[in-house]
Design a protein around this motif. Structure first.
Motif, mmCIF file in Angstrom:
data_model
loop_
_atom_site.group_PDB
_atom_site.id
_atom_site.type_symbol
_atom_site.label_atom_id
_atom_site.label_comp_id
_atom_site.label_asym_id
_atom_site.label_seq_id
_atom_site.Cartn_x
_atom_site.Cartn_y
_atom_site.Cartn_z
ATOM 1 N N ASN A 115 0.835 -1.199 0.000
ATOM 2 C CA ASN A 115 0.000 0.000 0.000
ATOM 3 C C ASN A 115 0.870 1.249 0.000
ATOM 4 O O ASN A 115 2.084 1.179 -0.215
ATOM 5 N N ALA A 116 0.250 2.381 0.242
ATOM 6 C CA ALA A 116 0.971 3.656 0.191
ATOM 7 C C ALA A 116 2.160 3.685 1.141
ATOM 8 O O ALA A 116 3.224 4.222 0.810
ATOM 9 N N ASP A 117 1.994 3.100 2.316
ATOM 10 C CA ASP A 117 3.091 3.071 3.282
ATOM 11 C C ASP A 117 4.290 2.311 2.721
ATOM 12 O O ASP A 117 5.444 2.740 2.876
ATOM 13 N N MET B 226 9.808 2.242 -0.441
ATOM 14 C CA MET B 226 10.575 1.638 -1.536
ATOM 15 C C MET B 226 11.484 2.659 -2.218
ATOM 16 O O MET B 226 11.233 3.867 -2.178
ATOM 17 N N LYS B 227 12.514 2.151 -2.871
ATOM 18 C CA LYS B 227 13.388 3.010 -3.670
ATOM 19 C C LYS B 227 12.586 3.616 -4.820
ATOM 20 O O LYS B 227 11.695 2.966 -5.384
ATOM 21 N N SER B 228 12.933 4.819 -5.207
ATOM 22 C CA SER B 228 12.264 5.436 -6.357
ATOM 23 C C SER B 228 12.620 4.723 -7.657
ATOM 24 O O SER B 228 11.909 4.875 -8.657
ATOM 25 N N ASN C 228 -1.223 5.888 -7.719
ATOM 26 C CA ASN C 228 -0.680 7.151 -7.229
ATOM 27 C C ASN C 228 0.843 7.101 -7.133
ATOM 28 O O ASN C 228 1.535 8.065 -7.501
ATOM 29 N N ALA C 229 1.370 5.987 -6.654
ATOM 30 C CA ALA C 229 2.819 5.852 -6.509
ATOM 31 C C ALA C 229 3.525 5.899 -7.863
ATOM 32 O O ALA C 229 4.594 6.509 -7.999
ATOM 33 N N LEU C 230 2.928 5.296 -8.868
ATOM 34 C CA LEU C 230 3.527 5.298 -10.205
ATOM 35 C C LEU C 230 3.469 6.701 -10.821
ATOM 36 O O LEU C 230 4.430 7.156 -11.446
ATOM 37 N N LYS C 231 2.352 7.370 -10.642
ATOM 38 C CA LYS C 231 2.222 8.717 -11.206
ATOM 39 C C LYS C 231 3.170 9.710 -10.539
ATOM 40 O O LYS C 231 3.667 10.637 -11.187
ATOM 41 N N ALA D 196 9.631 3.104 -9.696
ATOM 42 C CA ALA D 196 9.908 3.318 -11.114
ATOM 43 C C ALA D 196 8.950 2.580 -12.033
ATOM 44 O O ALA D 196 8.604 3.084 -13.110
ATOM 45 N N TYR D 197 8.496 1.380 -11.610
ATOM 46 C CA TYR D 197 7.793 0.530 -12.566
ATOM 47 C C TYR D 197 7.004 -0.528 -11.805
ATOM 48 O O TYR D 197 7.385 -0.924 -10.691
#
Length: 318
Positions: free
Chosen positions: A216-218, A223-225, A245-248, A253-254
């Motif tokens: 989830n968001a946490d 995680m590494k970008s 949201n995390a990807l946007k 990264a992927y």
């Protein structure tokens, strides 16, 4: 014994069912079965074979002839196991059939991402190499798997097979302990540490009350970008809104998903209607090489044969 296969279409059309037919007197196959069709189709069956059809207590109580349910998958949450026990109906599942298929998918996707195979093929198809002033055309470049860190969430047969390949590539492998567990088992690493250090985070845990929404968001914030998420387990393990949201936001990264919370997804599924460039989705096929499917059928046939012989092979109701 008479058997019905309620959702044969969950397998490829060219998969042979001979091994199953050899164990029983007759087999009736239906491509797919809707909830209101199950009772009539299974009324005279001694054995039900199904991948995903829901078999609840009320339905099972109306099938007095039924002796065995063969789940054509590892997950068993489509069958009311407690009800089957009460009604003296055996239930079996299958496992181990995808130990070649899923790891191959994971590394096929990993190599596609880090080696940029399709991109480099396309560069030549589009004439970019031919126009290059140098002997090579680098394009997006590529990266090695060696020395990258692979984090495994779940450590069953499939994850262990993924680990074996990763080590052959020279990757560092971290096996995550369950979240919020104070006592770390030998060979495991704290969940949050794995999440923070992984260059690739690969999910191989079952869907349970503890794992639904686990990623989830946490987790994405930790995680590494530059990290890549791969999910070949179950869609519900990942919070899909948080992932989008995390990807946007490029918090990771992927992401590569072979599973979604709803399968098949609705046409307006959030990850399909608003799919970012750094997300790739396949249609729950990591398990489904022809060889793996045929292996699964053989296991099903063996489950039936052993049930008839009074053996408890792959029984999940005992």
């Amino acid at each position: 014994m008479h058997a019905v296969f309620l959702d044969q279409q969950t397998f490829s059309a060219d998969i042979e069912l001979t091994d199953i037919k050899n164990q029983i007197s007759s087999l009736t196959c239906y491509p797919l079965t809707q909830p209101d069709e199950v009772l009539s189709r299974a009324q005279d069956a001694d054995i039900i074979i199904t991948n995903k059809v829901l078999l609840g207590e009320q339905l099972l109580a109306k099938l007095p002839q039924l002796k065995l349910i063969c789940i054509a998958a590892t997950g068993i949450n489509n069958v009311d196991i407690d009800a089957a026990k009460k009604l003296n109906i055996g239930v079996t599942n299958v496992s181990g059939y995808a130990k070649g298929s899923v790891p191959q998918y994971v590394f096929g996707q990993m190599l596609e991402y880090f080696s940029q195979v399709s991109h480099h093929n396309l560069n030549v198809e589009q004439g970019l190499w031919q126009q290059s002033p140098s002997f090579c055309y680098h394009g997006n470049g590529s990266h090695e798997l060696a020395d990258k860190t692979l984090g495994l969430i779940g450590y069953g047969t499939l994850a262990q097979a993924v680990e074996k390949i990763a080590l052959a590539f020279g990757m560092k492998v971290l096996i995550a302990e369950r979240p919020n567990r104070e006592n770390i088992r030998t060979g495991r690493i704290a969940f949050n540490t794995v999440v923070k250090e992984a260059d690739v985070l690969s999910l191989h845990c079952p869907e349970t009350t503890d794992t639904i929404g686990l990623i989830n968001a946490d987790v994405f914030n930790k995680m590494k970008s530059s990290a890549v998420l791969i999910n070949t387990a179950r869609g519900a393990i990942v919070n899909e809104v948080d992932l989008l949201n995390a990807l946007k936001r490029n918090e990771i990264a992927y992401a590569i998903l072979d599973v979604l919370k709803q399968e098949p997804p609705a046409p307006d599924h959030i990850l399909l209607t608003d799919q970012p460039h750094n997300l790739k989705i396949t249609a729950h096929i990591a398990w489904a090489t022809i060889e793996a499917q045929q292996r699964l059928i053989k296991i099903l046939a063996n489950n039936i044969a052993d049930f008839i012989d009074g053996k408890l092979t792959n029984r999940v109701d005992v």
